[in-house]
Each structure stands twice: as C-alpha cells, then as structure tokens.
Design a protein around this motif. Structure first.
Motif, PDB file in Angstrom:
ATOM      1  N   GLY B   6       1.947  -0.066  -8.115  1.00  0.00           N
ATOM      2  CA  GLY B   6       0.449  -0.104  -8.728  1.00  0.00           C
ATOM      3  C   GLY B   6      -0.208   1.062  -8.022  1.00  0.00           C
ATOM      4  O   GLY B   6       0.208   1.672  -7.785  1.00  0.00           O
ATOM      5  N   PRO B   7      -1.357  -0.196  -7.090  1.00  0.00           N
ATOM      6  CA  PRO B   7      -2.222   1.438  -6.755  1.00  0.00           C
ATOM      7  C   PRO B   7      -2.014   1.557  -5.598  1.00  0.00           C
ATOM      8  O   PRO B   7      -0.530   2.024  -5.654  1.00  0.00           O
ATOM      9  CB  PRO B   7      -3.129   0.629  -6.665  1.00  0.00           C
ATOM     10  CG  PRO B   7      -3.159  -0.788  -6.856  1.00  0.00           C
ATOM     11  CD  PRO B   7      -1.629  -1.214  -7.131  1.00  0.00           C
ATOM     12  N   PRO B 138      -4.786   1.708  -3.215  1.00  0.00           N
ATOM     13  CA  PRO B 138      -4.097   0.330  -3.122  1.00  0.00           C
ATOM     14  C   PRO B 138      -5.089  -0.542  -3.037  1.00  0.00           C
ATOM     15  O   PRO B 138      -5.586  -0.962  -1.833  1.00  0.00           O
ATOM     16  CB  PRO B 138      -3.028   0.994  -1.328  1.00  0.00           C
ATOM     17  CG  PRO B 138      -3.285   2.662  -1.621  1.00  0.00           C
ATOM     18  CD  PRO B 138      -5.199   2.848  -1.742  1.00  0.00           C
ATOM     19  N   ALA B 139      -3.521  -2.114  -3.111  1.00  0.00           N
ATOM     20  CA  ALA B 139      -3.888  -2.929  -3.383  1.00  0.00           C
ATOM     21  C   ALA B 139      -4.460  -4.200  -1.244  1.00  0.00           C
ATOM     22  O   ALA B 139      -5.753  -4.269  -1.796  1.00  0.00           O
ATOM     23  CB  ALA B 139      -3.166  -4.232  -3.996  1.00  0.00           C
ATOM     24  N   SER B 140      -3.928  -3.519  -1.158  1.00  0.00           N
ATOM     25  CA  SER B 140      -4.182  -3.528   0.350  1.00  0.00           C
ATOM     26  C   SER B 140      -4.988  -2.368   1.260  1.00  0.00           C
ATOM     27  O   SER B 140      -5.123  -2.949   2.480  1.00  0.00           O
ATOM     28  CB  SER B 140      -3.171  -4.137   1.070  1.00  0.00           C
ATOM     29  OG  SER B 140      -2.121  -3.717   0.903  1.00  0.00           O
ATOM     30  N   ALA B 141      -5.044  -1.876   0.912  1.00  0.00           N
ATOM     31  CA  ALA B 141      -6.597  -1.075   1.445  1.00  0.00           C
ATOM     32  C   ALA B 141      -7.188  -1.175   2.003  1.00  0.00           C
ATOM     33  O   ALA B 141      -8.190  -2.324   0.899  1.00  0.00           O
ATOM     34  CB  ALA B 141      -5.810   0.936   1.235  1.00  0.00           C
TER      35      ALA B 141
END
Lengths: 302, 302, 302, 302
Positions: B6-7, B138-141
C-alpha cells in the motif's frame, strides 16, 4: 470571508491505570495501561462562547476509565478501548465520536503476586467510533483511510479497531546488502554487500473482523514480524518491511492491513586499519542521527 | 485474496545541519535546523524484490541537505523546505512526492559571533509536493485535508506549505473558569470560577499564498497567539484555542487555517487548611499525567 | 586571595560501540556498549594558558575504545573498562587517573545472527584507576568512599571496579505495609496494611576481589536482588532495600558493598465508591511525581 | 564477617510546587519549583526490622513543601531550601541531616497575570544540613568536599548552600582552536585553527557567606559566565571553562568555588567539495554522541 471552527476533539490523555485481579488461591494478575480518550461531537459552543453544556469534562473521562477497569476488568487493550468508546458515544447525546488510544506495558511474572518489567516493548491499541458519518478529528491529525471495508461488529456503532506495538528493536548482523541504487550528483555512498541491519519496530494493524481473543492475535503478529525480520535476506529495509507485513497478514486472518514504520538504525563499521589492525568489519559505531526512516503499508487486495 | 503493498515513503530523518554565514565585517549569522525528508514514487520493486534501481539513497538525501545549505543558504525553514522538495521531485523520474519536515532552533545573539540558546521553543515548517495526483503517504500517516484550496505557487509543482511552533508554554494565573459542564454518573469534578490555565502550544498553520517573508509571518503568528492567550477571559480551554487561532488568521492574511493542539497542564490547588493555614489558593501542584488535550482547527470560511 | 584551578577531568563520553564476533560455524555474538572515559592528571596548562601539550584528545580516546574492542574483544564491561583505564594511565605520562563508565545493552538471540532488544534493563560497570594517590575528580563529583580495602589486583595500578544495573522495574501487588511512622503537624497520610510496592532498581556494587567471570557475578547479583524483592514481606521500602543488598552480598563473595537507589513508584488506589462500585482496592493510579526515593548502602563489616 | 547497613537517606523527590502571589493591584507573581528532599539520621530500625517509629513519611515531607510555600512564600530557591532543611533537622529528633535540591523554572511576564516559559534554562539550588557531624549520605552519592570553610550562618545548624544552573547552551562560531595536543598510536584528529565551540552549561557554585539577595548573585553569576564564554579566544574548552569560573568568582564575592561541567557539543564541518562547492566551512553537522566532556572546579586559594 469569516473565520470558523473546523474539525476538533478533546479528551483526557495518558490516564495511567493499573488493574490488579486477585484469584481465590492468592495469585494476582496485573494489567498496566496508559489510556488516552478523545471525544468529538457538537462542540461549537464551548469554542465560540465558552458554554460548556455539551462538554463531558476530561476529569469525568478519567473517572470512567478507572470505573470501567474496576467494573469490567481489562480483557485486552482492544476490548477495553471498545467498551470505553461505545460508552462515551452511546451515553452522551452531544458526543458522536470517540477515539481511545491505549498503551499496554507488559510485565513478567516472578511469583504469585510479584512482577518485573524489564521491557521497552509497548503493546498498543486504538479504537475509533463515529456514530455520525464522517470522522470528526482535526483535519491534520492522523486519519487512517481504511484500505478495505471497516471493521463492523454491531449495527449501531461502526468501530475501527487497531492493534500494534512499539519499542521492539531487532538486529541482523549479516545477510543485508544495499546495492544498485540511484547515483546522482550528491551521492557518495558506496555499495555494500554485508552490513548490519537494525530497526526499532513501530507497527499498527487494523482488524477487519473482531477476534475472540485479541491477545492471541497480538502474540501471533509479534512473532510473525520477528521471524520475518530474522529470516529475510535483505537487499533493502523496504524489502524487509514488506516481508514483515506480509508475514503478519498471513498469520492473522482477522487483520486487513498493517502499517510499519522502521527507522534504519545505522551501524557504521569503524575503520581500524590506521591503528595497525585488520580491515574485517567487527567494530561498529551505533549512530543516533540522522537515520533512515522507511514507512509502508501492507494490505490484502480488495 | 493477495497481499500487496500500500502507500509508502522513505527518507532521511533528522539531519542536523547548522549554517554559519560570515559577513565582511566579521559578524556571523547562525541557522540551526533538523531536517527530515520523506520521498515517495515508483517504489514497488525495492519492496517486493529488493531491486533498488528507483531508490535515491537516504544518504544522498542527507548530502543534498548539506549541499543546499551551503549553496543556497537558508532564508527560512519554509523556503529551504520548498527548495529541497522541488529538487527531489524534479530531478528524479522515479520520485513523484516529497515531504520535508523542518525544526528550527532559534539562537539569541550575544556578540558578533557568539550565541545563546536558552529556549525550548521550536519553529517548525513542512512542505509537501506531489507531482502525481493523490498523496502517496501511508494510509495511516498524518494526512491533512486542506480545508480550502491548496497553496499553488507554480504550474508544475503544487506544494502545500505549513509553518508552526512547539514548546511554547503559557500560563494565566487567573481569568479562567470551568462551569456548566455535563454531569453524569462518573462526574466528581467541582465547578470552579478561578483556576490556573496553562498549556504548551503545538501549532501548525497552512499557507494559502506564499509570502515574501516567511519569517515575518512566523513572528506575527507567534505574537498573535501569545496576545490572544493572555488577553482571553477563558470559560474553557476550547474557547481560548479558538481565540488564539482566530487571532493568528486575522494577523496573517497568507494563512488559510491553523491547527492547535493544547494540553491542559493541570495545576491543582493544594488544600493547606489541614496545616492551620487559610484556604486562599496560592499553592498549586503542577501535575504531569493525565492531562486534558484540546485539539482544533480554525480556518477561513470557504 | 587568588583564584585557582581545583579538581578536574575530561574525556570522551558516550562512545557507542557495537562488537560483532563471527564464529567459524556462522554464529555471531553481539556486544553493545556505551563507553564514557574521563582522564585526569597534569592538566593545569590547558586550563590556564590553553597549552594542550599534556592533553590526549577526546577523539583519540574514542579511537582507542574502537581499537581495543577490535583487538581485544569485550569479555565483560568490567574487564573492558579495566583494559582501557590501565592503558590510558600507563601509556601517557601526563595522565595519572582514569575513570571508565560503561553501559551494556543486553540483546536476546533470535537466530545465528539475529537479535532482539526488548529490554530497558541496562548493565553498568565503572573502573577507576589513580596512579598518583588521591582521587583527582572534581570536588563535587560522585566519589565513593570504599568501606573496606580497595580492590587491588596489581602492584602498580590499584583499581576500583564496580558493577551494577539500572532500568529493572519490580512490583509486588501485596505483602507491603506502611504503619507506625512519625505523625507531625504536616502529616495527613493514613497507615496502610496492604499496598502495591513498586520500584525501578538502580544498583551499583563494588568488587573487593576481581572474579574470573564478571558475567557470572552480574547474573548472580541480579537474580538475588529480584528474589529478595519478591520474597520480602515489606514494612518499608527501606527494609526491602536492605534485604536486597544483603542477598546480593551473600550470593557474591567478591563484592564488598552495594549501593541501592530505589524510587518508590507510588500506585494510589482509586476510590470507585462514588461510582456505585465496591471499595476493594483493585484499580490504581500509577503516579509520576513526586515519588519517594530511598537510598542506602549495604556492606560487609570491616 | 557480618553484613551491615551503611550510609543511607530517604525523602520525597520532585514535588512540583507553583506559588502564586497576588498583589493588591491585581498583579500576580509566579514561582515554579521542583523540590527534592532527602533526610538522614537514626534510621537503622526501618532498614533492619521495618519499624518506622523514626521515619517521617515522604508524604509528610511533600506536605511540608506545600505548607511552607503557602506560609513563607519563596524568596529564592536557596532561601526556601534553607527553611526546609532547618525545619526537618530541627523538628525531628531522629532526623539529623537534610539535603534539599531545588530546580526553579523561570517564567517571563506577559501581563499582570500572564506568563510564558520559552526556556530550557533551569536555576538550581542545593542546601545540606547536618547537625551530627559527618555527612550521612550514601558512600557513593555525590559528596562535595568543601575547598574552603563551609558556609556558617548560625551556631546550631551549619549549612552548605549551593546555587547553579543547567540548560544554557552557548556557541561561538569562531575564535576557537585546538592544536598542540598529544599524538599517540590512536590519534587521527587533525589540528584546527578555526572551529565552532559549543556547550551546554551545567554549573554549581558554593556560597562561603549567605548574601542578602540570592537572586542578585544568580543573575551576576549567569551573566559573568556568558560574558566570559563569548569573550574568550579559546585554545581548549578547558581554557574557556577556567575563564568562566574565574569570572563568576570575581563577580560574586559570596562564592567560594564553582564546579563546571561542559559537554563539547561537536559541530563537524561538512566537506561539500564532492558536490562541486568550495571548501569554506559554512555547513556543519551538529553531532549527538559521542561528545567531549570537560569538568572542573575553580576556587579561591585557601
């Protein structure tokens, strides 16, 4: 063009709660948490006029953490976070969103009621509930975009649940190369076919379904990460990162994705030949800063 | 269902660069930065196979920070971040996104080439460039969603630019109340009409247009925040937060929004009546944890 | 009345050296140290006139740490400290005293060349050599007065050798009381017959004779401390401290004395009766500050 | 050969007390301290049997800090420490020694009751009283040997009083050389005739007589140190240390000696010639570890 309130939230951070459970035979169990609550909802008035009619005090949030630990015990940080997040959003009409972030500090058992904590490893959990559609956290706060469907465990309260860990340092003293990279006008780095690879793992995984035993998932994920780190012949820390993430998802069917944040803790070989010694790289300087930082998400294909 | 990347992003974090500029008259100027670079782009291969052909080494990124400091000087952290972010995305075909985060440590002048640093205040800047559409972090950054149109200063390289500060502690010893809040089964807090209000400001503002003088904006924003904190009779820290954010936007037309993160650093009045002393609240315990945490964004209406 | 130079020393602090040893079968061993050297001697000139003719640069001290790790390996932090201290005092005419302080970070083995570091426990060692009589450290620096005869392992270089550890947190969830103390005008504390007792051990022991195996002594001392903490029904943390120190001296005949520094990490029972719950103390607030601090030395009678 | 108790002490560490004083005109003053108390005396029983009859609880010590701040105010950290140390040793028959260590966090005034704390500079004070002859601290605890007669301000309670500061970072960007040092087999350092000299001052001074205004002495000592650092053309950090200490003693007749602990915060010039840039040293890497550490005492001749 007026100035208005945007996304916001508030809560009590870092409530340090320790729960002792006493079995009939005199054996104690210990759970040691650091709980941070952030609530959102209809909070315009307190920002604009200081009218607190919709504000559940952060002191009350702290009390609730203690009371729930007493009343319900702490089965796992994920389960405890879910209990709290559901309570805040269900019990207060003005509170529509809750984020509960938990750190758990593991203890080793020494005796029936004696424990030691030698570790820097911290287990983490995060629960996010919003009963009102879009997330209401601040625009620039961490806001994970679920890569697949969000965990859904009840009709009324869709929750996202995350587990993870920080503070786990890993090192391979060989089986690591770094070659074949871009060379531009600012590149002075030499290729290397044998280096130390060391990192301090910061991992967060997202549940797609809620398991019966969160603690078992934690153990499986941690062990899979460690095994993948040790078992990967590495051509880049990125490659090791992907291998670690893949191993976790393979080991844990309840997980949808994992985010890894891996500092490259540089160990530079010290050249001891000026001191009349041979050139075999046996002595290293463990450097502090700067360091490489590799971040990536590994997830199941949609 | 496969497992995929992912990202992701990678870079060199915390390059500690100090730039000395020597004027003809022997006067020196000093700039002290901590620069973290994160790049994204076509990086699948290094994750999946360890092929680093698309990877600009983090060591090269560090060298570039030093070389640019030498060649271009450091007019402001925002301008230096823009230089770096544009360079990385423009010079490497495989790198399409760059995030440059900078901390600046201010020094006081003692003499022509002498300086002191007494401060914990840190000025921050962040520049984000993506030449390929969606953000690739990243998705959760942390991923700020611009509340209004992104800063656009050139056709080819849309950049978001942020300024900010951390480490500024403020305290009002009166003119702070907290009353009228929700009372539920877990509430034990008493209302108070006179308390200490203290916080450590963590602020980040987003530029809608790039000013000629970033340093002037920084000074104006900092001063506006401090004045608003001192000048607000506060019924809640949320109210103070909004007043501070509004003051910054009013003072700085180049800013689109500001995010504030304000811990409520509790100072609890100590009851000295058991010791035969009067009840006037003159002595306080400055507590560490838990603490309230108030987060909010203030922005211009669309 | 003139102004003169008093006690002084200088050196390189916190050299972070990692030593990898490769066995013929491909198994690696890892030693991870933080080494701080402080030298003293005939150093008046560099202070008064800046003449550095008697000064061995701190950079050279760092190089020596690396070179000795390469050449001699690291059998134990105590042995490595002795090597270094003897070298500096024996090789430089102007250097008559050396203090070498070492922290060792333990790693767990995961595989033939893979390691994890989960721990906050740090092993410490300190070696002090003076070939010129009285200690030459600064007046107000830590200056242990040996309670019995100093360790003497060679005619020419009397050395004091210390081992120890920090970062070991221990907790008993019962078997701890605190009663019968002085009550004065400022006392509000209630007696308690059942409390949590928790501490983070900071221990330093002094060798009266140099053992063949410093690592065995370290393990025996650590285990004896932990067992004594867990096994003592405690009426005060002082009592536990003495029991821990006594157990170490009984287990380790090579030790002359042990100094313990034990913070009382307060865990305050939270009263949950306002929330309709029972009064059994099961939930605790782990407080940060203030904390009790108990310091004491246990030693063999002369 | 038995095992016995050696030197010991105990107390409450890090009581964080904030004192607000309200003038009739609505102006407030703020004092912010971190107070650590350590007491010694007839404490064998609590160590050997857990009998606490001679123990003044650390909780009571904390209460006393608060009560004294309320009742007496805080004229200076030194004066407040004297009040506390005299109280503990005078009021309890079993307590014969007291050490009070205080950190003061300075605040800047923003308005009549508003303050900011931007600083990392911390003012320190230490008071040590013993009414029973020899010091009773642990053998290996910091034990300053007065270089001249101890401060004596009353017949019954001889006290040693120290002031000081930490957290003051100073930097000269030129006027610093390092040449003429010892070269041995491990020396690779080149001589330099122009380097950055930077340090973070940790200073402690001892009073030979107690001044009417401790705050004035603090200001004079701090200013003298800063001026001496900036004004010294330095051939070694040792030379700068001595110049700083001498300047403090010359400016402050009430001081007998000063101990300085000065890390050499290395700033390494970055060679930018590989990037096609000139060799003038304008860009530096501010390194973290290892660092030089220079310690020395400057005192008045007997």
């Amino acid at each position: 063009m007026g100035i208005v309130l945007g996304p916001n939230r508030y809560g009590k951070a870092e409530t340090r709660v320790v729960r002792v459970s006493r079995a009939a035979d005199g054996t104690h169990a210990l759970t040691d948490l650091n709980v941070s609550v952030a609530l959102s909802g209809d909070l315009v008035d307190t920002h604009l006029t200081g009218d607190n009619a919709n504000v559940l005090p952060t002191d009350t949030q702290k009390n609730t953490v203690y009371a729930f630990a007493k009343q319900h015990g702490i089965a796992s940080p994920e389960a405890f976070g879910l209990l709290l997040a559901r309570h805040f959003t269900a019990s207060q009409e003005t509170i529509t969103g809750a984020r509960v972030e938990i750190e758990e500090y593991p203890w080793n058992r020494l005796g029936p009621h004696s424990f030691s904590r030698e570790g820097s490893l911290v287990r983490t959990a995060s629960v996010r509930i919003s009963s009102s559609g879009p997330a209401s956290g601040p625009a620039s706060a961490p806001a994970p975009a679920p890569a697949s469907a969000p965990a859904s465990e009840s009709a009324s309260a869709p929750a996202e649940v995350f587990g993870g860990l920080t503070g786990l340092t890993l090192l391979n003293s060989t089986d690591s190369e770094f070659t074949g990279f871009i060379v531009d006008d600012y590149t002075t780095l030499a290729e290397t076919s044998d280096r130390i690879l060391a990192t301090a793992v910061d991992a967060r995984w997202r549940f797609s379904s809620l398991p019966a035993d969160f603690n078992a998932v934690f153990g499986a994920a941690r062990d899979a990460m460690i095994a993948a780190f040790a078992g990967t012949y590495s051509y880049s820390l990125q490659q090791t990162l992907f291998a670690m993430g893949k191993a976790v998802l393979e080991a844990c069917p309840d997980l949808a994705e994992i985010r890894l944040r891996l500092p490259n803790k540089h160990h530079f070989a010290v050249d001891c030949t000026p001191f009349g010694l041979d050139a075999a790289p046996e002595v290293f300087h463990a450097d502090d800063r700067p360091y490489g930082l590799i971040e990536g998400t590994v997830l199941r294909e949609g």
